[in-house]
Design a protein around this motif. Structure first.
Motif: not given
Length: 334
Positions: A276, A278-280, A282, A312-313, A330, A332-333
């Protein structure tokens, strides 16, 4: 255009010397003007024919001339870029001709109005028929597309929710020396319920159990005496703020990768790393199987691209023959 101009000059030349020959050239000019789609030249040819023909033929040519001149004028008025000089010449020719034939105006006006009314009615009927046919065709095409989309939707559901689950259970049965029959029955019951409820859009991820545990169970179910599975990261805290839809897609993507590994790669070591930043989130998948010379997934791996795009990955594949497979994706969360 050159031939049309030649016929025009020849018709003018023979007007006084040989009217019959002048009419022939005017007719040829009219036919060529139709072939090259030149309404202005058609009008000029009709003018010559009106001046040279017999009264009966003149009436017919006049009607054609009048209808063509009106149609051309309407088209010019509707166009954004009107050609002022051509419009002026057409109106001038129309005015000169109407002045020369003043005695026939009233009769020709009635005939013209009647013909325009009939022609307009026929035109609208034909146009309406073609629009109706086009609409019906579009509706049929839309229906066919919708049917195909529905078929693809259910094929994808069967592949992701049933086929991979079945293979997962098969792998567990194969790699577990003594399997609990009740546990096996529960898993088969889950598959049965999923297959029975395929018409619903809900995901079949178990909400009663933590996602990290369920994901780990699925991944380790592919382990065997010949295949070692290692998971790095991926604790429950990682998934706290991840949407349910994203969790489901991650589950299906990894399940597809594990199934592909089990069926085709011959790998004896698989590592899945979760990170985890930067709000992503992977996810890195690595195996030491035989890999692929060219990445041409027929269905399953191609579905992973569609799935990651839906949340949106992005996903990348790195593989070479006899060099294993590396997949990184990856999303976004938030």
């Amino acid at each position: 255009m050159g031939l049309n101009a030649s016929y025009a000059h020849l018709a003018d030349y023979y007007i006084s010397k040989n009217p019959g020959l002048a009419i022939d050239y005017a007719k040829k000019m009219y036919r060529v003007a139709i072939q090259i789609s030149s309404p202005v030249d058609r009008l000029q040819a009709l003018q010559k024919l009106i001046k040279l023909s017999s009264p009966i033929a003149t009436k017919q040519y006049f009607e054609t001339y009048q209808e063509l001149a009106d149609s051309l004028q309407t088209a010019r008025n509707a166009a954004k870029n009107q050609f002022a000089l051509i419009r002026y010449e057409t109106e001038k020719n129309k005015a000169d001709f109407l002045k020369a034939k003043a005695e026939n105006i009233q009769k020709q006006k009635d005939i013209l109005l009647r013909n325009i009314g009939i022609g307009t009615l026929v035109l609208f009927l034909i146009l309406g028929y073609f629009l109706y046919q086009r609409r019906q065709k579009n509706l049929r095409q839309e229906k066919e597309i919708e049917v195909k989309k529905t078929e693809l939707k259910y094929v994808k559901k069967i592949h992701d929710r049933v086929a991979n689950r079945v293979y997962q259970v098969m792998s567990e049965v194969e790699n577990t020396p003594e399997i609990d029959k009740s546990d096996l029955a529960d898993k088969l019951d889950v598959i049965y319920k999923i297959s029975r409820d395929l018409s619903y859009d809900s995901k079949d991820i178990n909400n009663e159990e933590s996602f990290s545990i369920e994901l780990s169970k699925m991944l380790y179910s592919y382990a065997s005496a010949k295949t070692n599975i290692e998971i790095e990261g991926g604790g429950e805290k990682l998934w706290e703020h991840v949407r349910v839809e994203a969790k489901a897609e991650v589950f299906y993507i990894l399940q597809e990768l594990m199934t592909n590994m089990k069926k085709h790669s011959g790998a004896d070591s698989v590592t899945i790393n979760f990170k985890y930043e930067n709000n992503r989130i992977t996810v890195l998948y690595l195996d030491n199987g035989k890999g692929m010379e060219l990445l041409t997934p027929k269905n399953g791996l191609r579905n992973t691209e569609t799935r990651i795009e839906s949340i949106s990955g992005r996903i990348t594949f790195d593989t070479k023959l006899n060099s294993g497979l590396k997949v990184e994706f990856s999303f976004p969360t938030l």
